[in-house]
Design a protein around this motif. Structure first.
Motif, PDB file in Angstrom:
ATOM      1  N   ALA A  75      53.884 -12.528  10.876  1.00  0.00           N
ATOM      2  CA  ALA A  75      53.037 -13.724  10.855  1.00  0.00           C
ATOM      3  C   ALA A  75      52.140 -13.760  12.091  1.00  0.00           C
ATOM      4  O   ALA A  75      50.964 -14.152  12.005  1.00  0.00           O
ATOM      5  CB  ALA A  75      53.903 -14.985  10.784  1.00  0.00           C
ATOM      6  N   GLY A  76      52.661 -13.346  13.233  1.00  0.00           N
ATOM      7  CA  GLY A  76      51.863 -13.321  14.455  1.00  0.00           C
ATOM      8  C   GLY A  76      50.706 -12.339  14.365  1.00  0.00           C
ATOM      9  O   GLY A  76      49.581 -12.646  14.771  1.00  0.00           O
ATOM     10  N   VAL A  77      50.964 -11.160  13.820  1.00  0.00           N
ATOM     11  CA  VAL A  77      49.884 -10.171  13.664  1.00  0.00           C
ATOM     12  C   VAL A  77      48.824 -10.711  12.712  1.00  0.00           C
ATOM     13  O   VAL A  77      47.618 -10.650  13.002  1.00  0.00           O
ATOM     14  CB  VAL A  77      50.438  -8.828  13.156  1.00  0.00           C
ATOM     15  CG1 VAL A  77      49.305  -7.877  12.792  1.00  0.00           C
ATOM     16  CG2 VAL A  77      51.342  -8.200  14.196  1.00  0.00           C
ATOM     17  N   LEU A  78      49.236 -11.250  11.587  1.00  0.00           N
ATOM     18  CA  LEU A  78      48.276 -11.794  10.630  1.00  0.00           C
ATOM     19  C   LEU A  78      47.494 -12.961  11.218  1.00  0.00           C
ATOM     20  O   LEU A  78      46.279 -13.071  11.019  1.00  0.00           O
ATOM     21  CB  LEU A  78      48.991 -12.223   9.348  1.00  0.00           C
ATOM     22  CG  LEU A  78      49.553 -11.098   8.507  1.00  0.00           C
ATOM     23  CD1 LEU A  78      50.342 -11.661   7.323  1.00  0.00           C
ATOM     24  CD2 LEU A  78      48.456 -10.172   8.033  1.00  0.00           C
ATOM     25  N   LEU A  79      48.172 -13.820  11.971  1.00  0.00           N
ATOM     26  CA  LEU A  79      47.494 -14.936  12.614  1.00  0.00           C
ATOM     27  C   LEU A  79      46.484 -14.450  13.645  1.00  0.00           C
ATOM     28  O   LEU A  79      45.369 -14.978  13.737  1.00  0.00           O
ATOM     29  CB  LEU A  79      48.517 -15.868  13.264  1.00  0.00           C
ATOM     30  CG  LEU A  79      47.964 -17.103  13.971  1.00  0.00           C
ATOM     31  CD1 LEU A  79      47.258 -18.011  12.972  1.00  0.00           C
ATOM     32  CD2 LEU A  79      49.085 -17.847  14.673  1.00  0.00           C
ATOM     33  N   GLY A  80      46.843 -13.442  14.408  1.00  0.00           N
ATOM     34  CA  GLY A  80      45.928 -12.885  15.400  1.00  0.00           C
ATOM     35  C   GLY A  80      44.702 -12.249  14.768  1.00  0.00           C
ATOM     36  O   GLY A  80      43.570 -12.473  15.209  1.00  0.00           O
ATOM     37  N   VAL A  81      44.913 -11.451  13.721  1.00  0.00           N
ATOM     38  CA  VAL A  81      43.789 -10.809  13.036  1.00  0.00           C
ATOM     39  C   VAL A  81      42.900 -11.869  12.392  1.00  0.00           C
ATOM     40  O   VAL A  81      41.665 -11.821  12.511  1.00  0.00           O
ATOM     41  CB  VAL A  81      44.295  -9.791  11.989  1.00  0.00           C
ATOM     42  CG1 VAL A  81      43.171  -9.328  11.087  1.00  0.00           C
ATOM     43  CG2 VAL A  81      44.948  -8.608  12.685  1.00  0.00           C
ATOM     44  N   TRP A  82      43.494 -12.847  11.726  1.00  0.00           N
ATOM     45  CA  TRP A  82      42.718 -13.898  11.081  1.00  0.00           C
ATOM     46  C   TRP A  82      41.922 -14.690  12.108  1.00  0.00           C
ATOM     47  O   TRP A  82      40.742 -14.964  11.909  1.00  0.00           O
ATOM     48  CB  TRP A  82      43.628 -14.828  10.282  1.00  0.00           C
ATOM     49  CG  TRP A  82      42.880 -15.926   9.617  1.00  0.00           C
ATOM     50  CD1 TRP A  82      42.220 -15.862   8.421  1.00  0.00           C
ATOM     51  CD2 TRP A  82      42.678 -17.249  10.120  1.00  0.00           C
ATOM     52  NE1 TRP A  82      41.627 -17.069   8.151  1.00  0.00           N
ATOM     53  CE2 TRP A  82      41.892 -17.942   9.179  1.00  0.00           C
ATOM     54  CE3 TRP A  82      43.092 -17.912  11.264  1.00  0.00           C
ATOM     55  CZ2 TRP A  82      41.504 -19.256   9.355  1.00  0.00           C
ATOM     56  CZ3 TRP A  82      42.709 -19.228  11.437  1.00  0.00           C
ATOM     57  CH2 TRP A  82      41.926 -19.884  10.497  1.00  0.00           C
TER      58      TRP A  82
END
Length: 117
Positions: A75-82
């Motif tokens: 979730a952190g990676v996806l949140l960062g990329v988004w």
């Protein structure tokens, strides 16, 4: 047992890793465009970028969470990329276009034939 502070640390580190992944993708795309890379070379560069991105994320996963896979890490990676692509990417792409134009102008200036005096 992992505490809430450790979880928040891992989440925040992985958000930053996702932002770094987004920045590296924009820089990679700009370099491909500037170099006009197509065909098999493009495929190979995409493959190497994907492998590099995997190594990048694995390294940050070890830093953030000692390599433990948990849902909030993804979730952190996806949140960062988004977050990067929503907020930062337009500005970075504008900057990269300006730098690319400057490099092309400089290259044309250097390659320009000299006038006979």
């Amino acid at each position: 047992m992992v505490g809430v502070g450790d979880d928040l640390y891992a989440l925040s580190v992985m958000v930053l890793a996702g932002v770094g992944l987004g920045v590296s993708f924009d820089v990679y795309q700009a370099a491909r465009h500037l170099g006009r890379i197509r065909g098999l070379r493009s495929f190979l560069l995409d493959l190497f970028y994907g492998l590099g991105a995997g190594v990048w994320l694995a390294a940050w996963l070890v830093v953030a969470n000692w390599g433990q896979l948990r849902w909030y890490v993804f979730a952190g990676v996806l949140l960062g990329v988004w977050t990067y692509f929503y907020l930062g990417s337009p500005l970075v792409r504008l900057l990269l276009r300006a730098v690319g134009r400057a490099i092309r102008r400089f290259a044309r200036f250097v390659r320009r034939p000299k006038k006979a005096e």
